[in-house]
Design a protein around this motif. Structure first.
Motif, PDB file in Angstrom:
ATOM      1  N   LEU A   1       0.642  -1.310  -0.023  1.00  0.00           N
ATOM      2  CA  LEU A   1      -0.076   0.079   0.151  1.00  0.00           C
ATOM      3  C   LEU A   1       0.897   1.325  -0.030  1.00  0.00           C
ATOM      4  CD1 LEU A   1      -2.988  -1.130   2.275  1.00  0.00           C
ATOM      5  CD2 LEU A   1      -2.797  -0.743  -0.070  1.00  0.00           C
ATOM      6  N   ALA A   2       1.757   1.182   0.764  1.00  0.00           N
ATOM      7  CA  ALA A   2       2.832   2.233   0.658  1.00  0.00           C
ATOM      8  C   ALA A   2       3.470   2.491  -0.710  1.00  0.00           C
ATOM      9  CB  ALA A   2       3.902   2.202   1.795  1.00  0.00           C
ATOM     10  N   GLY A   3       3.717   1.457  -1.290  1.00  0.00           N
ATOM     11  CA  GLY A   3       4.279   1.671  -2.508  1.00  0.00           C
ATOM     12  C   GLY A   3       3.167   1.915  -3.605  1.00  0.00           C
ATOM     13  N   ALA A   4       2.221   1.860  -3.318  1.00  0.00           N
ATOM     14  CA  ALA A   4       1.138   2.193  -4.217  1.00  0.00           C
ATOM     15  C   ALA A   4       0.624   3.531  -4.025  1.00  0.00           C
ATOM     16  CB  ALA A   4      -0.078   1.185  -3.965  1.00  0.00           C
ATOM     17  N   TRP A   5       0.626   3.849  -2.974  1.00  0.00           N
ATOM     18  CA  TRP A   5       0.056   5.370  -2.706  1.00  0.00           C
ATOM     19  C   TRP A   5       0.342   6.170  -3.570  1.00  0.00           C
ATOM     20  CZ3 TRP A   5      -4.210   6.116  -0.502  1.00  0.00           C
ATOM     21  CH2 TRP A   5      -4.621   7.267  -0.090  1.00  0.00           C
ATOM     22  N   ARG A   6       1.615   6.698  -3.589  1.00  0.00           N
ATOM     23  CA  ARG A   6       2.153   7.608  -4.343  1.00  0.00           C
ATOM     24  C   ARG A   6       1.957   7.493  -5.741  1.00  0.00           C
ATOM     25  NH1 ARG A   6       6.410  11.262  -4.236  1.00  0.00           N
ATOM     26  NH2 ARG A   6       7.339  10.038  -5.940  1.00  0.00           N
ATOM     27  N   ALA A   7       1.906   6.169  -6.405  1.00  0.00           N
ATOM     28  CA  ALA A   7       1.782   5.919  -7.598  1.00  0.00           C
ATOM     29  C   ALA A   7       0.361   6.401  -7.935  1.00  0.00           C
ATOM     30  CB  ALA A   7       2.108   4.540  -8.103  1.00  0.00           C
ATOM     31  N   VAL A   8      -0.525   5.781  -7.123  1.00  0.00           N
ATOM     32  CA  VAL A   8      -1.872   6.290  -7.507  1.00  0.00           C
ATOM     33  C   VAL A   8      -2.244   7.865  -7.475  1.00  0.00           C
ATOM     34  CG1 VAL A   8      -4.247   5.974  -6.732  1.00  0.00           C
ATOM     35  CG2 VAL A   8      -2.708   3.825  -6.759  1.00  0.00           C
ATOM     36  N   GLY A   9      -1.737   8.488  -6.516  1.00  0.00           N
ATOM     37  CA  GLY A   9      -2.032   9.728  -6.041  1.00  0.00           C
ATOM     38  C   GLY A   9      -2.464  10.693  -7.477  1.00  0.00           C
ATOM     39  N   ALA A  10      -1.417  11.343  -7.980  1.00  0.00           N
ATOM     40  CA  ALA A  10      -1.791  12.337  -8.766  1.00  0.00           C
ATOM     41  C   ALA A  10      -2.625  12.160 -10.179  1.00  0.00           C
ATOM     42  CB  ALA A  10      -0.255  12.853  -9.458  1.00  0.00           C
ATOM     43  N   SER A  11      -2.272  10.890 -10.926  1.00  0.00           N
ATOM     44  CA  SER A  11      -2.981  10.355 -11.951  1.00  0.00           C
ATOM     45  C   SER A  11      -4.515  10.267 -11.876  1.00  0.00           C
ATOM     46  CB  SER A  11      -2.470   9.294 -12.818  1.00  0.00           C
ATOM     47  OG  SER A  11      -1.041   9.387 -12.950  1.00  0.00           O
ATOM     48  N   VAL A  12      -5.044   9.831 -10.653  1.00  0.00           N
ATOM     49  CA  VAL A  12      -6.252   9.507 -10.483  1.00  0.00           C
ATOM     50  C   VAL A  12      -7.034  10.772 -10.005  1.00  0.00           C
ATOM     51  CG1 VAL A  12      -7.614   8.404  -8.875  1.00  0.00           C
ATOM     52  CG2 VAL A  12      -5.654   7.093  -9.786  1.00  0.00           C
ATOM     53  N   ARG A  13      -6.346  11.635  -9.750  1.00  0.00           N
ATOM     54  CA  ARG A  13      -7.300  13.089  -9.410  1.00  0.00           C
ATOM     55  C   ARG A  13      -7.282  13.776 -10.571  1.00  0.00           C
ATOM     56  NH1 ARG A  13      -4.759  12.597  -4.564  1.00  0.00           N
ATOM     57  NH2 ARG A  13      -2.893  13.489  -5.124  1.00  0.00           N
ATOM     58  N   LEU A  14      -6.612  13.464 -11.641  1.00  0.00           N
ATOM     59  CA  LEU A  14      -6.940  14.461 -12.926  1.00  0.00           C
ATOM     60  C   LEU A  14      -8.277  14.570 -13.264  1.00  0.00           C
ATOM     61  CD1 LEU A  14      -3.902  13.012 -15.322  1.00  0.00           C
ATOM     62  CD2 LEU A  14      -4.206  15.335 -13.901  1.00  0.00           C
ATOM     63  N   SER A  15      -8.691  15.656 -13.961  1.00  0.00           N
ATOM     64  CA  SER A  15     -10.263  15.720 -14.515  1.00  0.00           C
ATOM     65  C   SER A  15     -10.294  14.757 -15.549  1.00  0.00           C
ATOM     66  CB  SER A  15     -10.432  17.128 -14.947  1.00  0.00           C
ATOM     67  OG  SER A  15     -10.047  17.284 -15.978  1.00  0.00           O
ATOM     68  N   PRO A  16     -11.793  14.133 -15.948  1.00  0.00           N
ATOM     69  CA  PRO A  16     -11.743  13.273 -16.977  1.00  0.00           C
ATOM     70  C   PRO A  16     -11.280  13.733 -18.233  1.00  0.00           C
ATOM     71  CG  PRO A  16     -13.660  13.809 -15.826  1.00  0.00           C
ATOM     72  CD  PRO A  16     -12.711  14.425 -15.079  1.00  0.00           C
ATOM     73  N   ALA A  17     -11.619  15.060 -18.467  1.00  0.00           N
ATOM     74  CA  ALA A  17     -11.321  15.669 -19.936  1.00  0.00           C
ATOM     75  C   ALA A  17      -9.775  15.518 -20.181  1.00  0.00           C
ATOM     76  CB  ALA A  17     -11.576  17.100 -19.854  1.00  0.00           C
ATOM     77  N   ILE A  18      -8.913  15.885 -19.110  1.00  0.00           N
ATOM     78  CA  ILE A  18      -7.419  16.039 -19.349  1.00  0.00           C
ATOM     79  C   ILE A  18      -6.922  14.713 -19.269  1.00  0.00           C
ATOM     80  CG2 ILE A  18      -5.290  16.526 -18.044  1.00  0.00           C
ATOM     81  CD1 ILE A  18      -6.837  19.274 -17.118  1.00  0.00           C
ATOM     82  N   ALA A  19      -7.424  13.629 -18.474  1.00  0.00           N
ATOM     83  CA  ALA A  19      -6.923  12.312 -18.365  1.00  0.00           C
ATOM     84  C   ALA A  19      -7.201  11.587 -19.597  1.00  0.00           C
ATOM     85  CB  ALA A  19      -7.845  11.387 -17.276  1.00  0.00           C
ATOM     86  N   MET A  20      -8.343  11.947 -20.399  1.00  0.00           N
ATOM     87  CA  MET A  20      -8.252  11.202 -21.579  1.00  0.00           C
ATOM     88  C   MET A  20      -7.472  11.581 -22.809  1.00  0.00           C
ATOM     89  SD  MET A  20     -12.286   9.902 -22.036  1.00  0.00           S
ATOM     90  CE  MET A  20     -13.091  11.766 -21.615  1.00  0.00           C
ATOM     91  N   LEU A  21      -6.960  12.843 -22.504  1.00  0.00           N
ATOM     92  CA  LEU A  21      -5.806  13.235 -23.534  1.00  0.00           C
ATOM     93  C   LEU A  21      -4.578  12.478 -23.455  1.00  0.00           C
ATOM     94  CD1 LEU A  21      -5.859  17.245 -23.353  1.00  0.00           C
ATOM     95  CD2 LEU A  21      -7.179  15.534 -25.165  1.00  0.00           C
TER      96      LEU A  21
END
Lengths: 243, 788
Positions: B375-395
């Motif tokens: 979980l500690a390893g995953a936490w940072r990896a998950v952080g930023a990308s998952v919070r992107l707005s859908p419009a930006i994430a899809m680009l």
């Protein structure tokens, strides 16, 4: 003033005869080429025109030795490419072919100059990277990384990289496909200039009808076949092209 | 009903199986070591404790010269004493037809009832000797088995100078002899040292101890103060030649077993954090890449209404899936190995009781740690990308931006090729990932060094003990101290080239509240066989006055050179002296004090004596010497140094081999886990670039170098870091493995550094080549079409 048309009587650089290409994915069989024969001559500029899915990219990949035909032959000067080894094909690309793609395919980790040097380092008697970049009008952006260049500039770096080895064959797959018309014209001018000054046989794939008017010869591809060929008696300059 | 996201999760785990397995294997090592170390430690401790309890193992032990049995009621009155057993002990030499050299043995008396109150022998086969037949004996089972002495066999023994023919009635084990080391031995050697149980009357008769005893075992009441009992015993036994009572820590078999069990605990404590840290980094690395690849899918999920929390949970679950696989593998391997190794240890120590009852907490703890790790390893990896707005994430993500920096100057100055520049910029562009590879490979090198250095340490110990400090090939232990005339007699024994005597006196060293039971060994002037060796391997001359102590013993007593200490002689003249610490020496085996013989005998106000004689013997004459020694009543024991060395090397060699296999596996797994994952990610990120290189006319081997180059550069850079970490790790191990009996020296040969480096390099190379094969399979045309 229109440049003089190249004579078709000059020696053919590349000859493809009755080329077919069948892709199999699972149980589905797609016949991308159904028996295409084309020739590219020294110094001429050819436009391969066709709608998307017509098979023109497949043809270009086979002409550039990125792919092999399912049947038919491809000959570069006196060398048979159809039965050449993987290694020989790589060597053929390294020494004789320059590629320009729609999405530039630059190395993001290398600057403009280094992207060109990437090729000159492994070529015989290349031009200097700076010279190649000056030819495409980028003498002032030598040390920029791809991410710092506009799309048109990136494509011109790709052209500089393709021509720096002084190839005999320049293959361009939708070189203006990702660009607006002004930038697209700049790219076409760079290609045109290289073709005229270095005498490189140049093939441009496009679905953009407007571009056909700069070519010495236009080959229409449709449904995996050569639909027709036309010789352009009076090619125009890229600056005159509009789309 | 499995949700669609969960189905994706299972398919992701299946699709990424190689990478998942590489991480799970590293994680499993951490889990396994924890489960194994604790399981082994608690099983052994429980088996030992049960054995001790059933056989009523004593708490306090004392030896003395001779005391009347009438003293026992008085001793039983001491507060804290629950029960006591007095017995007669004697040294014996046994002649066995198949052995040239005489075999040493310790003979212990059994009460007429056959059942002492404490240290009850456990009958393995046959019966105990009968009080009615004075020639009957029971043998220590491993000794009897080593010589195939079944009940009914006859043996010849010399006890106190009297030859006796004895009848074997049975084989026994005893809690006193879990780890059995004879005098002058380094390692248990069941062929050359045995224990014999004999009827009390018979032994007392042979040893001239009728109505008396010379060894005492005491069982304490619950909550008794052991030190108070020891002091009281010392007080009352002093006039009977008491050599100092001690608790179980001073009992050699118990001390060895306890330190072995402690070392297992240390292993369970030191190793897991390394593996857990590496796996956390790996999870971070792999998940970061997976999320980057799935950026558009994440955008889509958000666009259709999944919450950030739901998507975060999805990826955390994926990491927990890896954690679960690692935990299960680790549990399985740990439980299986700990059962197997408990059996192995129990067999080695001849524990008749085997309790394999691993507690559940190491399982729970390791699972919790594994979960936290991923979980500690995953936490940072998950952080930023998952919070992107859908419009930006899809680009598609912006291309990685590179900046000019140090590398550019280097590139120009060294005229590096552009492919080399790509490698260098790849490293500097993703420093975190490079750091993980550096960390992982250096951890792996350090684990390898820390295990291989054991061979170096053992080689040094072997050289020191057998070639530098003890150059004699035979040592005779005399049954009584004699004047130097004994040396003249010894020179006339068959084949003797040099004979040198020494004297050993049991003492208690006291500094303030600290005290240690040991003995002073006093060498003859100019001794050339038994020598003291300094750090540089040079012989040290004993100072004219004062004591020389091994560093470890001096540290324990808090002494520095020049300090004074109290020395209580525990044998006649039983005086107390104040002596200076003249020097310390580095000594790997043994914790004795040393003194010049004239100085010691000046203190004792006696004519110099010897009770030990070192001999340099012409090898062909050894059988004749052994035969003669068996006939001499004054010789109580004989040490054949070649045999001691062979036994030492065989035992150590086996132990070192096992640990080298285990640690090499662990070390290789770390490198494989880190390098394979890093290379897979690099391939996935760069597939497009690498395919472009192929289009430009680069050969496969050249493109392969771009992929391998980064790993190679990082692995090479990690190796020196691993050397440093390995040195530190080895230093920790020497501390963990140092006991009262053995001080492990910190020596690491160059070959050890080289071997560890080569193994890590080979593991890295194989892992990268496995990924390179994937590169060869990439279809150029497809790779150019597919944009991330």
């Amino acid at each position: 003033m229109a440049p003089p048309a190249r004579s078709l009587s000059s020696a053919p650089v590349l000859v493809a005869k009755d080329v077919t290409r069948i892709y199999r994915t699972g149980s589905v069989e797609v016949q991308a080429l159904r028996g295409v024969s084309v020739e590219l001559h020294e110094g001429e500029m050819v436009v391969l025109l066709g709608a998307s899915g017509s098979g023109k990219s497949t043809l270009l990949n086979i002409l550039g030795a990125l792919d092999r035909p399912s049947s038919g032959t491809v000959q570069f000067r006196e060398h048979d490419l159809t039965h050449a080894s993987e290694r020989a094909l790589t060597q053929f690309r390294r020494e004789h072919v320059g590629f320009v793609f729609q999405f530039y395919n630059l190395m993001p980790a290398l600057t403009a100059r280094e992207n060109v040097a990437l090729v000159t380092e492994i070529s015989r008697a290349p031009m200097r990277p700076e010279e190649a970049l000056e030819r495409v009008g980028l003498g002032h952006r030598l040390d920029h990384f791809p991410a710092e260049l506009s799309g048109g500039e990136q494509q011109r770096v790709a052209i500089a990289r393709a021509i720096a080895k002084r190839p005999e064959l320049l293959l361009c797959d939708e070189p203006t496909g990702a660009l607006d018309s002004t930038t697209g014209v700049q790219v076409l001018e760079a290609l045109h200039q290289v073709n005229r000054e270095l005498g490189t046989a140049t093939a441009i794939i496009t679905h953009n009808v407007g571009i056909r008017r700069i070519a010495d010869r236009v080959i229409h591809i449709s449904d995996g076949l050569v639909a027709r060929e036309e010789v352009n008696e009076a090619p125009i300059l890229p600056a005159e092209v509009t789309w | 009903m499995v949700s669609v996201l969960d189905r994706k999760l299972i398919r992701d785990l299946r699709r990424l199986w190689a990478q998942v397995l590489a991480i799970a294997a590293v994680l499993a090592c951490g889990v396994m070591v924890l489960v194994l170390g604790e399981g082994l430690q608690s099983s052994l401790a429980q088996s030992r404790d049960t054995y001790y309890e059933r056989q009523r193992f004593a708490d306090v032990f004392a030896t003395l010269t001779r005391a009347p049995r009438t003293l026992l009621p008085e001793l039983a009155e001491i507060e804290g004493v629950a029960s006591l057993t007095a017995r007669v002990e004697a040294a014996a030499l046994i002649g066995l037809p198949e052995m040239d050299e005489p075999v040493s043995a310790r003979v212990l008396s059994l009460p007429a009832s056959g059942e002492p109150a404490l240290n009850l022998p456990l009958l393995v086969t046959g019966r105990l000797p009968s009080a009615l037949h004075p020639d009957e004996v029971a043998l220590y089972a491993p000794f009897a088995e080593a010589h195939e002495l079944m009940p009914g066999a006859q043996i010849e023994a010399v006890i106190r100078g009297t030859r006796r023919s004895l009848l074997v009635t049975g084989h026994v084990l005893s809690p006193e002899f879990v780890y059995t080391i004879g005098p002058g031995q380094m390692m248990p050697d069941d062929r050359r040292y045995g224990v014999i149980w004999m009827g009390e009357e018979a032994l007392a008769g042979a040893a001239d101890m009728q109505g008396a005893f010379n060894a005492l075992m005491v069982g304490l009441t619950r909550g008794a103060n052991a030190q108070a009992v020891i002091d009281a015993l010392d007080d009352r036994l002093a006039r009977f030649g008491g050599a100092g009572a001690h608790d179980r820590d001073g009992q050699i078999s118990h001390a060895f077993l306890a330190s072995e069990i402690d070392q297992l605990g240390t292993m369970a404590l030191v190793l897991p954090p390394i593996f857990l840290a590496v796996s956390a980094f790996l999870v971070n690395m792999v998940l970061s890449r997976l999320i980057a690849l799935e950026r558009q899918q994440i955008g889509l999920l958000k666009a259709v209404g999944y919450t950030t929390a739901a998507i975060t949970a999805h990826y955390l679950k994926l990491s927990l899936g890896i954690g679960l696989i690692g935990t299960l593998i680790g549990w399985g391997a740990g439980a299986r190995l700990s059962l197997g190794m408990t059996r192995m240890y129990a067999e080695f120590f001849r524990l008749p009781v085997l309790i394999y009852n691993p507690s559940s907490w190491p399982f729970a703890l390791s699972a919790a740690l594994a979960a936290l790790t991923v979980l500690a390893g995953a936490w940072r990896a998950v952080g930023a990308s998952v919070r992107l707005s859908p419009a930006i994430a899809m680009l598609p993500p912006a291309p990685p931006s590179f900046r000019r920096g140090l590398v550019d100057g280097l590139g120009t100055a060294l005229r590096l090729r552009q492919t080399t520049m790509m490698i260098l910029r790849g490293i500097t562009r993703w420093p975190g990932r490079a750091a993980i590879t550096l960390f992982g490979v250096s951890a792996s090198v350090s684990v390898l060094i820390a295990s291989f250095f054991l061979s170096d340490a053992m080689a040094l110990m072997t050289d020191e003990v057998f070639y530098q400090a003890n150059r004699q090939n035979v040592t005779l232990t005399l049954s009584q101290a004699q004047t130097d005339r004994a040396l003249l007699d010894a020179v006339h024994l068959p084949g003797v080239l040099v004979a040198e005597g020494s004297f050993s006196l049991p003492v208690r060293l006291v500094v303030g509240p600290r005290e240690e039971l040991t003995s002073i060994t006093a060498f003859s002037e100019g001794a050339t066989l038994s020598r003291l060796i300094d750090d540089e391997g040079r012989a040290v001359a004993l100072p004219d006055a004062g004591l020389v102590l091994p560093e470890g013993l001096a540290d324990k007593l808090g002494l520095r050179t020049g300090d004074r200490l109290r020395v209580e002689a525990l044998a006649p003249p039983r005086e107390t002296w104040e002596l200076p610490l003249a020097a310390t020496i580095r000594q790997t085996i043994g914790q004795e004090a040393y003194m010049a013989r004239p100085a010691l005998f000046a203190l004792m106000r006696q004519v110099p004596q010897v009770n030990r004689i070192d001999l340099l013997v012409d090898a062909p004459a050894l059988p004749a010497l052994y035969a003669e020694a068996k006939r001499r009543p004054e010789i109580a024991g004989l040490t054949a140094w070649d045999a001691v060395r062979e036994q030492f090397e065989a035992t150590i060699g086996e132990n070192v081999l096992i640990s080298v296999i285990v640690y090499t596996t662990l070390g290789v797994l770390i490198t494989v886990g880190v390098v394979y994952n890093a290379a897979r990610i690099r391939l996935s990120e760069r597939a497009h670039e690498l395919a472009s290189l192929r289009v430009l006319g680069f050969h496969r081997s050249e493109v392969g170098m771009v992929l391998i180059g980064e790993t190679a550069a990082l692995t090479l850079a990690a190796i020196p870091l691993g050397w440093i970490a390995g040195y530190g790790f080895a230093a920790l191990m020497t501390q963990a493995f140092t006991t009262d009996l053995v001080a492990l020296p910190l020596v690491i040969e160059r070959a050890t550094y080289a071997t560890a480096s080569l193994i890590a390099l080979a593991a890295a190379l194989v892992s990268t080549l496995a990924v390179r094969r994937r590169l060869d399979r990439i279809d150029i045309v497809q790779a150019l079409k597919a944009r991330d």
